[in-house]
Design a protein around this motif. Structure first.
Motif, PDB file in Angstrom:
ATOM      1  N   ALA A   1      38.865  -1.635 -84.748  1.00 34.91           N
ATOM      2  CA  ALA A   1      40.078  -2.076 -83.888  1.00 34.91           C
ATOM      3  C   ALA A   1      40.342  -3.767 -83.936  1.00 34.91           C
ATOM      4  O   ALA A   1      41.418  -4.162 -83.674  1.00 34.91           O
ATOM      5  CB  ALA A   1      39.843  -1.747 -82.426  1.00 34.91           C
ATOM      6  N   ALA A   2      39.178  -4.409 -83.834  1.00 30.44           N
ATOM      7  CA  ALA A   2      39.526  -5.718 -84.000  1.00 30.44           C
ATOM      8  C   ALA A   2      39.946  -6.376 -85.123  1.00 30.44           C
ATOM      9  O   ALA A   2      40.850  -7.223 -85.175  1.00 30.44           O
ATOM     10  CB  ALA A   2      38.117  -6.718 -83.568  1.00 30.44           C
ATOM     11  N   LEU A   3      39.550  -5.863 -86.514  1.00 28.94           N
ATOM     12  CA  LEU A   3      39.983  -5.898 -87.612  1.00 28.94           C
ATOM     13  C   LEU A   3      41.531  -5.658 -87.711  1.00 28.94           C
ATOM     14  O   LEU A   3      42.343  -6.451 -88.411  1.00 28.94           O
ATOM     15  CB  LEU A   3      39.394  -4.998 -88.692  1.00 28.94           C
ATOM     16  N   GLU A   4      42.017  -4.523 -87.039  1.00 23.50           N
ATOM     17  CA  GLU A   4      43.299  -3.983 -87.042  1.00 23.50           C
ATOM     18  C   GLU A   4      44.256  -5.223 -86.272  1.00 23.50           C
ATOM     19  O   GLU A   4      45.453  -5.600 -86.605  1.00 23.50           O
ATOM     20  CB  GLU A   4      43.732  -2.557 -86.573  1.00 23.50           C
ATOM     21  N   ARG A   5      43.655  -5.639 -85.153  1.00 20.74           N
ATOM     22  CA  ARG A   5      44.256  -6.631 -84.337  1.00 20.74           C
ATOM     23  C   ARG A   5      44.574  -7.962 -85.182  1.00 20.74           C
ATOM     24  O   ARG A   5      45.538  -8.375 -85.097  1.00 20.74           O
ATOM     25  CB  ARG A   5      43.421  -6.832 -83.153  1.00 20.74           C
ATOM     26  N   ASN A   6      43.541  -8.272 -85.832  1.00 22.98           N
ATOM     27  CA  ASN A   6      43.559  -9.608 -86.782  1.00 22.98           C
ATOM     28  C   ASN A   6      44.530  -9.251 -87.755  1.00 22.98           C
ATOM     29  O   ASN A   6      45.338 -10.453 -88.157  1.00 22.98           O
ATOM     30  CB  ASN A   6      42.232  -9.887 -87.178  1.00 22.98           C
ATOM     31  N   ARG A   7      44.677  -8.126 -88.250  1.00 25.08           N
ATOM     32  CA  ARG A   7      45.717  -7.989 -89.455  1.00 25.08           C
ATOM     33  C   ARG A   7      47.128  -8.127 -88.960  1.00 25.08           C
ATOM     34  O   ARG A   7      47.954  -8.666 -89.355  1.00 25.08           O
ATOM     35  CB  ARG A   7      45.424  -6.709 -90.252  1.00 25.08           C
ATOM     36  N   ALA A   8      47.238  -7.582 -87.677  1.00 26.33           N
ATOM     37  CA  ALA A   8      48.581  -7.396 -87.131  1.00 26.33           C
ATOM     38  C   ALA A   8      48.905  -8.956 -86.715  1.00 26.33           C
ATOM     39  O   ALA A   8      50.129  -9.215 -86.796  1.00 26.33           O
ATOM     40  CB  ALA A   8      48.518  -6.504 -85.910  1.00 26.33           C
TER      41      ALA A   8
ATOM     42  N   GLY B   1      48.148 -11.534 -88.451  1.00 30.25           N
ATOM     43  CA  GLY B   1      48.419 -12.312 -89.799  1.00 30.25           C
ATOM     44  C   GLY B   1      47.068 -12.795 -90.120  1.00 30.25           C
ATOM     45  O   GLY B   1      46.995 -13.868 -90.867  1.00 30.25           O
ATOM     46  N   LYS B   2      45.763 -12.359 -89.431  1.00 28.59           N
ATOM     47  CA  LYS B   2      44.537 -13.130 -89.606  1.00 28.59           C
ATOM     48  C   LYS B   2      43.967 -12.392 -90.549  1.00 28.59           C
ATOM     49  O   LYS B   2      43.006 -11.318 -90.110  1.00 28.59           O
ATOM     50  CB  LYS B   2      43.828 -13.568 -88.456  1.00 28.59           C
ATOM     51  N   ALA B   3      43.964 -12.502 -91.846  1.00 27.13           N
ATOM     52  CA  ALA B   3      43.183 -11.803 -92.863  1.00 27.13           C
ATOM     53  C   ALA B   3      41.822 -12.052 -92.700  1.00 27.13           C
ATOM     54  O   ALA B   3      41.291 -13.277 -92.627  1.00 27.13           O
ATOM     55  CB  ALA B   3      43.838 -11.867 -94.288  1.00 27.13           C
ATOM     56  N   PRO B   4      40.798 -10.934 -92.790  1.00 30.22           N
ATOM     57  CA  PRO B   4      39.445 -11.353 -92.990  1.00 30.22           C
ATOM     58  C   PRO B   4      39.066 -12.218 -94.124  1.00 30.22           C
ATOM     59  O   PRO B   4      39.624 -12.083 -95.217  1.00 30.22           O
ATOM     60  CB  PRO B   4      38.528  -9.958 -93.041  1.00 30.22           C
ATOM     61  N   ASN B   5      38.009 -12.952 -94.213  1.00 31.49           N
ATOM     62  CA  ASN B   5      37.722 -13.844 -95.574  1.00 31.49           C
ATOM     63  C   ASN B   5      36.908 -12.792 -96.495  1.00 31.49           C
ATOM     64  O   ASN B   5      35.927 -12.212 -96.170  1.00 31.49           O
ATOM     65  CB  ASN B   5      36.665 -14.768 -94.919  1.00 31.49           C
TER      66      ASN B   5
END
Length: 93
Positions: free
Chosen positions: A75-82, A84-88
């Motif tokens: 869920a946190a990963l999806e919030r970051n993607r939404a 515009g914060k892509a994972p490193n």
């Protein structure tokens, strides 16, 4: 449906329930194919995170009872993607 979990330590032979993690993934079986060696190849899709409550050994496999649990990391990963914060995903060489 199928529950997939990993072994705590790699070992030869079939693991005992105590050798397995209690949280895994509840998966849908999309495709089953026979292999030349007499086994099967599966294509799975993860449906949700799953916590095993108890194991119910059968003659050829382990059956389990448990419950689905919230995937807080997903869920946190999806919030970051939404946002515009892509994972490193960079690697150093």
């Amino acid at each position: 449906l199928l529950v997939v979990v990993t072994q705590r330590l790699m070992s030869s032979g079939d693991p005992d329930p105590s050798d397995l993690y209690k949280v895994g993934t509840l998966c849908r079986i999309d495709t089953v194919s026979d292999t030349d060696s007499g086994g099967y190849q599966l294509v799975l899709t993860g449906v949700s995170r799953f916590r095993i409550g108890d194991f119910r050994p059968r003659s050829d496999y382990l059956a389990v009872r448990g419950e689905t649990v919230a995937d807080i990391f997903g869920a946190a990963l999806e919030r970051n993607r939404a946002a515009g914060k892509a994972p490193n995903t960079e690697t150093s060489e």
